[in-house]
Design a protein around this motif. Structure first.
Motif, PDB file in Angstrom:
ATOM      1  N   PRO A 157      -3.412   7.099   3.254  1.00  0.00           N
ATOM      2  CA  PRO A 157      -4.516   6.605   2.421  1.00  0.00           C
ATOM      3  C   PRO A 157      -4.023   5.661   1.330  1.00  0.00           C
ATOM      4  N   GLY A 158      -4.694   4.514   1.223  1.00  0.00           N
ATOM      5  CA  GLY A 158      -4.352   3.529   0.197  1.00  0.00           C
ATOM      6  C   GLY A 158      -3.323   2.502   0.619  1.00  0.00           C
ATOM      7  N   ALA A 159      -2.748   2.648   1.810  1.00  0.00           N
ATOM      8  CA  ALA A 159      -1.757   1.678   2.273  1.00  0.00           C
ATOM      9  C   ALA A 159      -2.395   0.303   2.455  1.00  0.00           C
ATOM     10  N   VAL A 160      -1.682  -0.741   2.031  1.00  0.00           N
ATOM     11  CA  VAL A 160      -2.176  -2.112   2.151  1.00  0.00           C
ATOM     12  C   VAL A 160      -1.557  -2.744   3.389  1.00  0.00           C
ATOM     13  N   MET A 161      -2.417  -3.246   4.269  1.00  0.00           N
ATOM     14  CA  MET A 161      -1.951  -3.797   5.531  1.00  0.00           C
ATOM     15  C   MET A 161      -2.471  -5.222   5.712  1.00  0.00           C
TER      16      MET A 161
ATOM     17  N   ASP B 265      -5.117  -7.967   2.795  1.00  0.00           N
ATOM     18  CA  ASP B 265      -5.571  -7.020   1.773  1.00  0.00           C
ATOM     19  C   ASP B 265      -6.398  -5.883   2.375  1.00  0.00           C
ATOM     20  N   VAL B 266      -6.030  -5.463   3.568  1.00  0.00           N
ATOM     21  CA  VAL B 266      -6.756  -4.394   4.264  1.00  0.00           C
ATOM     22  C   VAL B 266      -6.246  -3.048   3.758  1.00  0.00           C
ATOM     23  N   ILE B 267      -7.165  -2.154   3.365  1.00  0.00           N
ATOM     24  CA  ILE B 267      -6.792  -0.863   2.807  1.00  0.00           C
ATOM     25  C   ILE B 267      -7.046   0.243   3.836  1.00  0.00           C
ATOM     26  N   ALA B 268      -6.021   1.033   4.102  1.00  0.00           N
ATOM     27  CA  ALA B 268      -6.152   2.147   5.048  1.00  0.00           C
ATOM     28  C   ALA B 268      -6.719   3.372   4.340  1.00  0.00           C
ATOM     29  N   THR B 269      -7.522   4.158   5.066  1.00  0.00           N
ATOM     30  CA  THR B 269      -8.072   5.395   4.505  1.00  0.00           C
ATOM     31  C   THR B 269      -7.188   6.602   4.796  1.00  0.00           C
ATOM     32  N   GLY B 270      -6.265   6.460   5.751  1.00  0.00           N
ATOM     33  CA  GLY B 270      -5.423   7.583   6.144  1.00  0.00           C
ATOM     34  C   GLY B 270      -5.927   8.311   7.371  1.00  0.00           C
TER      35      GLY B 270
ATOM     36  N   GLU C 175     -10.675  -0.081   5.067  1.00  0.00           N
ATOM     37  CA  GLU C 175     -11.714  -0.591   4.179  1.00  0.00           C
ATOM     38  C   GLU C 175     -11.477  -2.079   3.970  1.00  0.00           C
ATOM     39  N   ALA C 176     -12.517  -2.861   4.189  1.00  0.00           N
ATOM     40  CA  ALA C 176     -12.423  -4.309   4.016  1.00  0.00           C
ATOM     41  C   ALA C 176     -13.824  -4.885   3.870  1.00  0.00           C
ATOM     42  N   ASN C 177     -13.947  -5.920   3.085  1.00  0.00           N
ATOM     43  CA  ASN C 177     -15.251  -6.565   2.857  1.00  0.00           C
ATOM     44  C   ASN C 177     -16.291  -5.589   2.329  1.00  0.00           C
ATOM     45  N   GLY C 178     -15.844  -4.578   1.588  1.00  0.00           N
ATOM     46  CA  GLY C 178     -16.772  -3.597   1.034  1.00  0.00           C
ATOM     47  C   GLY C 178     -17.297  -2.596   2.045  1.00  0.00           C
ATOM     48  N   LEU C 179     -16.716  -2.557   3.240  1.00  0.00           N
ATOM     49  CA  LEU C 179     -17.178  -1.667   4.301  1.00  0.00           C
ATOM     50  C   LEU C 179     -16.017  -0.833   4.831  1.00  0.00           C
ATOM     51  N   THR C 180     -16.350   0.247   5.510  1.00  0.00           N
ATOM     52  CA  THR C 180     -15.348   1.100   6.133  1.00  0.00           C
ATOM     53  C   THR C 180     -15.580   1.106   7.639  1.00  0.00           C
ATOM     54  N   GLY C 181     -14.511   0.938   8.395  1.00  0.00           N
ATOM     55  CA  GLY C 181     -14.633   0.923   9.853  1.00  0.00           C
ATOM     56  C   GLY C 181     -13.278   1.136  10.503  1.00  0.00           C
ATOM     57  N   TRP C 182     -13.236   0.939  11.810  1.00  0.00           N
ATOM     58  CA  TRP C 182     -12.041   1.203  12.606  1.00  0.00           C
ATOM     59  C   TRP C 182     -11.544  -0.093  13.247  1.00  0.00           C
ATOM     60  N   ALA C 183     -10.215  -0.289  13.220  1.00  0.00           N
ATOM     61  CA  ALA C 183      -9.604  -1.478  13.828  1.00  0.00           C
ATOM     62  C   ALA C 183      -8.394  -1.037  14.646  1.00  0.00           C
ATOM     63  N   SER C 184      -8.099  -1.800  15.668  1.00  0.00           N
ATOM     64  CA  SER C 184      -6.968  -1.490  16.534  1.00  0.00           C
ATOM     65  C   SER C 184      -5.657  -1.649  15.776  1.00  0.00           C
TER      66      SER C 184
ATOM     67  N   LEU D  37      -2.584  -4.692  13.237  1.00  0.00           N
ATOM     68  CA  LEU D  37      -2.387  -4.405  11.820  1.00  0.00           C
ATOM     69  C   LEU D  37      -0.923  -4.066  11.571  1.00  0.00           C
ATOM     70  N   GLY D  38      -0.382  -4.576  10.469  1.00  0.00           N
ATOM     71  CA  GLY D  38       1.008  -4.298  10.119  1.00  0.00           C
ATOM     72  C   GLY D  38       1.223  -4.451   8.627  1.00  0.00           C
ATOM     73  N   TYR D  39       2.431  -4.118   8.184  1.00  0.00           N
ATOM     74  CA  TYR D  39       2.801  -4.240   6.774  1.00  0.00           C
ATOM     75  C   TYR D  39       3.663  -5.491   6.600  1.00  0.00           C
ATOM     76  N   LEU D  40       3.359  -6.287   5.593  1.00  0.00           N
ATOM     77  CA  LEU D  40       4.177  -7.457   5.314  1.00  0.00           C
ATOM     78  C   LEU D  40       5.321  -7.060   4.389  1.00  0.00           C
TER      79      LEU D  40
END
Length: 286
Positions: free
Chosen positions: A107-111, A144-149, A163-172, A176-179
């Protein structure tokens, strides 16, 4: 005559005294109820409320001189209650495919979005899996994609709740990765090739540079995340992913090229950013 009146009065007084010694019994009131459950809704109905009332202990008529006998009176009252049944409504959450997994961001990880073409987007869905409804989309360079955990493992893929664009959803998780850390690697590429990278056109130059960081087993994904733009220099961004390392998912390359002569394009600069799969500590992949 006086004695007769006196005798009558005495008799009457005796009768009145006997009547006052009796008690009046009243039957208790009983209420019968029934409870019925229908489809999750409950209704209660009250029926046949009867309160019989009986005068005198033996329900016998009183007899006295100059009086009339009165039969006991019984009153029956029936009351019917009115009930209202309200159907309950239930809103259920969508069923999630797959099973929960500890592998993935906390939770809170920036991807960042990785491996998406410059003319495409990453879909964010309301449930994990490609059958979920799209709630929003992310561009190829979003970082700036925030993971919920919450992460779920499907048959052939893993999905992260974000969490992105003020919404919560699921992405493959494939996109997604860490810079991690970054720096200029032109000198390293020159050393690898034995000469400054050059090609007959800019696209061929980009393929040459990206190839120095790609693997053949497994075969890397090479994606142009930012279309070439500019003239001097021409700039593009390329993601090189799936290089066969558990911690290092791949590289993001920003390539600067110029046409130094007709039909001769050379790289003037190459900036590399590590793309990590499990997280970042400082500039290094975990």
């Amino acid at each position: 005559m006086f004695r007769l009146k006196t005798a009558i009065v005495v008799v009457l007084m005796g009768l009145i005294g006997a009547s006052c010694a009796d008690t009046v019994s009243t039957a208790p009131t009983s209420v019968a109820t029934s409870s019925t459950s229908v489809g999750g809704s409950e209704s209660t109905t009250t029926i046949d409320v009867t309160a019989p009332t009986t005068t005198s202990a033996a329900a016998q008529p009183s007899t006295s001189v100059g009086s009339t006998s009165t039969a006991p009176t019984t009153t029956t009252t029936t009351t019917t209650a009115t009930t209202t049944t309200t159907a309950s409504s239930t809103t259920s959450a969508p069923q999630l495919a797959g099973v929960p997994t500890d592998f993935g961001p906390g939770p809170g990880a920036v991807m960042a979005v990785v491996g998406v073409r410059h003319d495409d987007v990453l879909n964010v869905r309301n449930t994990p899996g490609v059958s979920g409804l799209i709630v929003t989309t992310l561009g190829p360079l979003r970082d700036d994609v925030i993971a919920t955990g919450n992460n779920r493992l499907l048959t052939s893929s893993i999905w992260f709740e974000i969490e992105a664009n003020g919404l919560t959803g699921w992405a493959s998780g494939r996109f997604l990765g860490y810079l991690g850390g970054s720096g200029d690697v032109l000198a390293a590429v020159v050393a690898e090739l034995g000469a400054p990278p050059a090609a007959a056109d800019f696209d061929a130059l980009v393929a040459l540079v990206a190839g120095t960081y790609a693997s053949t087993e497994p075969e890397s994904r090479i994606t142009t995340a930012l279309a070439p733009f500019g003239e001097e220099p021409i700039v593009t961004t390329v993601d090189v992913l799936d290089i066969g390392d558990d911690a290092l998912l791949g590289y993001r390359l920003v390539i600067f090229g110029s046409e130094v002569a007709p039909g001769d394009f050379e790289a003037q600069g190459i900036e590399l950013t590590f793309i990590c799969s499990r997280g970042v500590s400082g500039d290094l992949c975990l």
